[in-house]
Design an enzyme around this catalytic site. Sequence first.
Site, PDB file in Angstrom:
ATOM      1  N   TYR A   1      36.084  60.054 109.010  1.00 26.84           N
ATOM      2  CA  TYR A   1      34.971  60.874 109.505  1.00 26.84           C
ATOM      3  C   TYR A   1      33.653  60.097 109.432  1.00 26.84           C
ATOM      4  O   TYR A   1      32.896  60.040 110.408  1.00 26.84           O
ATOM      5  CB  TYR A   1      34.895  62.167 108.688  1.00 26.84           C
ATOM      6  CG  TYR A   1      33.866  63.149 109.191  1.00 26.84           C
ATOM      7  CD1 TYR A   1      34.104  63.917 110.323  1.00 26.84           C
ATOM      8  CD2 TYR A   1      32.646  63.301 108.526  1.00 26.84           C
ATOM      9  CE1 TYR A   1      33.147  64.821 110.779  1.00 26.84           C
ATOM     10  CE2 TYR A   1      31.691  64.205 108.981  1.00 26.84           C
ATOM     11  CZ  TYR A   1      31.950  64.962 110.104  1.00 26.84           C
ATOM     12  OH  TYR A   1      30.999  65.848 110.564  1.00 26.84           O
TER      13      TYR A   1
ATOM     14  N   SER B   1      26.102  63.250 111.585  1.00 33.29           N
ATOM     15  CA  SER B   1      26.258  63.833 110.243  1.00 33.29           C
ATOM     16  C   SER B   1      25.556  62.944 109.221  1.00 33.29           C
ATOM     17  O   SER B   1      25.377  61.745 109.445  1.00 33.29           O
ATOM     18  CB  SER B   1      27.748  63.908 109.911  1.00 33.29           C
ATOM     19  OG  SER B   1      27.944  64.220 108.552  1.00 33.29           O
TER      20      SER B   1
ATOM     21  N   LYS C   1      31.111  58.894 112.639  1.00 30.18           N
ATOM     22  CA  LYS C   1      29.708  59.307 112.781  1.00 30.18           C
ATOM     23  C   LYS C   1      28.770  58.094 112.730  1.00 30.18           C
ATOM     24  O   LYS C   1      27.714  58.096 113.368  1.00 30.18           O
ATOM     25  CB  LYS C   1      29.355  60.344 111.711  1.00 30.18           C
ATOM     26  CG  LYS C   1      30.109  61.666 111.872  1.00 30.18           C
ATOM     27  CD  LYS C   1      29.888  62.322 113.240  1.00 30.18           C
ATOM     28  CE  LYS C   1      30.489  63.715 113.342  1.00 30.18           C
ATOM     29  NZ  LYS C   1      30.274  64.340 114.662  1.00 30.18           N
TER      30      LYS C   1
HETATM   31  P1  NDP Z   1      33.549  73.868 113.981  1.00 29.75           P
HETATM   32  O1  NDP Z   1      34.888  73.373 113.574  1.00 29.75           O
HETATM   33  O2  NDP Z   1      33.034  75.143 113.451  1.00 29.75           O
HETATM   34  O3  NDP Z   1      33.448  73.917 115.581  1.00 29.75           O
HETATM   35  C1  NDP Z   1      33.797  72.810 116.353  1.00 29.75           C
HETATM   36  C2  NDP Z   1      33.966  73.219 117.781  1.00 29.75           C
HETATM   37  O4  NDP Z   1      34.351  72.037 118.535  1.00 29.75           O
HETATM   38  C3  NDP Z   1      35.098  74.230 117.963  1.00 29.75           C
HETATM   39  O5  NDP Z   1      34.768  75.156 118.954  1.00 29.75           O
HETATM   40  C4  NDP Z   1      36.252  73.344 118.400  1.00 29.75           C
HETATM   41  O6  NDP Z   1      37.229  74.013 119.151  1.00 29.75           O
HETATM   42  C5  NDP Z   1      35.528  72.321 119.261  1.00 29.75           C
HETATM   43  N1  NDP Z   1      36.352  71.144 119.449  1.00 29.75           N
HETATM   44  C6  NDP Z   1      36.882  70.373 118.478  1.00 29.75           C
HETATM   45  N2  NDP Z   1      37.670  69.446 119.030  1.00 29.75           N
HETATM   46  C7  NDP Z   1      37.626  69.628 120.363  1.00 29.75           C
HETATM   47  C8  NDP Z   1      38.254  69.000 121.461  1.00 29.75           C
HETATM   48  N3  NDP Z   1      39.126  68.001 121.304  1.00 29.75           N
HETATM   49  N4  NDP Z   1      37.988  69.433 122.717  1.00 29.75           N
HETATM   50  C9  NDP Z   1      37.134  70.459 122.896  1.00 29.75           C
HETATM   51  N5  NDP Z   1      36.525  71.112 121.898  1.00 29.75           N
HETATM   52  C10 NDP Z   1      36.777  70.705 120.646  1.00 29.75           C
HETATM   53  O7  NDP Z   1      32.583  72.662 113.614  1.00 29.75           O
HETATM   54  P2  NDP Z   1      31.004  72.610 113.311  1.00 29.75           P
HETATM   55  O8  NDP Z   1      30.279  73.567 114.160  1.00 29.75           O
HETATM   56  O9  NDP Z   1      30.824  72.618 111.857  1.00 29.75           O
HETATM   57  O10 NDP Z   1      30.701  71.106 113.777  1.00 29.75           O
HETATM   58  C11 NDP Z   1      30.046  70.786 114.995  1.00 29.75           C
HETATM   59  C12 NDP Z   1      29.588  69.346 114.905  1.00 29.75           C
HETATM   60  O11 NDP Z   1      28.732  69.197 113.771  1.00 29.75           O
HETATM   61  C13 NDP Z   1      30.733  68.335 114.703  1.00 29.75           C
HETATM   62  O12 NDP Z   1      30.509  67.206 115.494  1.00 29.75           O
HETATM   63  C14 NDP Z   1      30.634  67.997 113.228  1.00 29.75           C
HETATM   64  O13 NDP Z   1      31.155  66.720 112.958  1.00 29.75           O
HETATM   65  C15 NDP Z   1      29.142  68.099 112.992  1.00 29.75           C
HETATM   66  N6  NDP Z   1      28.768  68.332 111.603  1.00 29.75           N
HETATM   67  C16 NDP Z   1      29.269  69.412 110.916  1.00 29.75           C
HETATM   68  C17 NDP Z   1      28.920  69.594 109.589  1.00 29.75           C
HETATM   69  C18 NDP Z   1      29.473  70.717 108.777  1.00 29.75           C
HETATM   70  O14 NDP Z   1      29.372  70.656 107.525  1.00 29.75           O
HETATM   71  N7  NDP Z   1      30.011  71.775 109.379  1.00 29.75           N
HETATM   72  C19 NDP Z   1      27.993  68.660 108.898  1.00 29.75           C
HETATM   73  C20 NDP Z   1      27.522  67.590 109.721  1.00 29.75           C
HETATM   74  C21 NDP Z   1      27.901  67.440 111.016  1.00 29.75           C
HETATM   75  P3  NDP Z   1      38.604  74.529 118.440  1.00 29.75           P
HETATM   76  O15 NDP Z   1      38.197  75.350 117.264  1.00 29.75           O
HETATM   77  O16 NDP Z   1      39.247  75.276 119.513  1.00 29.75           O
HETATM   78  O17 NDP Z   1      39.331  73.285 118.028  1.00 29.75           O
END
Ligand code: NDP
Length: 244
Positions: free
Chosen positions: A149, A136, A153
Amino acid sequence: MDINFKGKRALVTGAGKGIGRSTAKMLVECGAEVIALSRTQADLHSLKEEAPTIQTVCIDLSDIEAAVKKVNSLGDIDLLVNNAGIALLDPFEEIKMGDFDKIFSVNVKAPLFIAQAVSKRMIAKGSGGAIVNVSSQASMIALKDHTLYCSTKAAMDMFTKTMALELGPYKIRVNAVNPTVVMTDMGRIGWSDPAKAKPMLDTIPLGRFAEVEDVVHAILYLLSDKAGMVNGTMLPIDGGRLVQ
Ligand code: NDP
């Protein structure tokens, strides 16, 4: 740019929603055999309906020992996208010890040990591979209420570099993408309040948040042979946010 992953097996974590889900689907479109790992079965069911060739694995990465065991049972992987992550936001004075353990377990411990398991098999197979860690902009700038957070990262960026150093000799490239805000479920946690979003938008020279596709395209590039000499880099997908 024509990217083809025919003959490659890819594992995407956090593939149930958001960036991970779109990455898994686009990898299928580019010919990869895709394994989508996430923790909510309903998300994986609907993903499989949309992309029937995807293999799904429902597991909570917080239980890293069980997750590594499961990943070891999946066979050889050529491409890994360490995407699963959570955001727990609090003012510094209110951070809880339990939240520290929770977020470091999903955002740091899990991607590190999943990558270790996958790369061991890549090394044994001898045909190299590519790993992309979804980091991130928060690894590089301080954001209010984001101490935990941002710290996770920043740790991810550094293990991306040490992995690139140690795995490079085995032709395994390791890179990170560092997006600005993306309005997924996670993005909405921190930025749906216009009073918070506006000051952030004002610091982005391109004047908008990132779309999921902006991030997915960068991930696919870094996984592909087009990035054959790119190793250990942090690629901002931030419309220029980090120049200031
Ligand atoms: P979302 O919350 O939309 O999706 C995250 C996904 O990861 C979900 O399917 C969630 O499952 C899964 N997940 C979370 N924890 C676990 C776990 N313990 N075991 C298995 N699966 C898990 O997030 P984003 O798509 O926005 O984020 C994806 C990545 O991008 C992350 O690493 C985030 O830090 C990074 N990011 C996001 C930004 C943003 O603004 N959105 C900006 C910069 C980086 P469930 O919903 O079932 O928990």
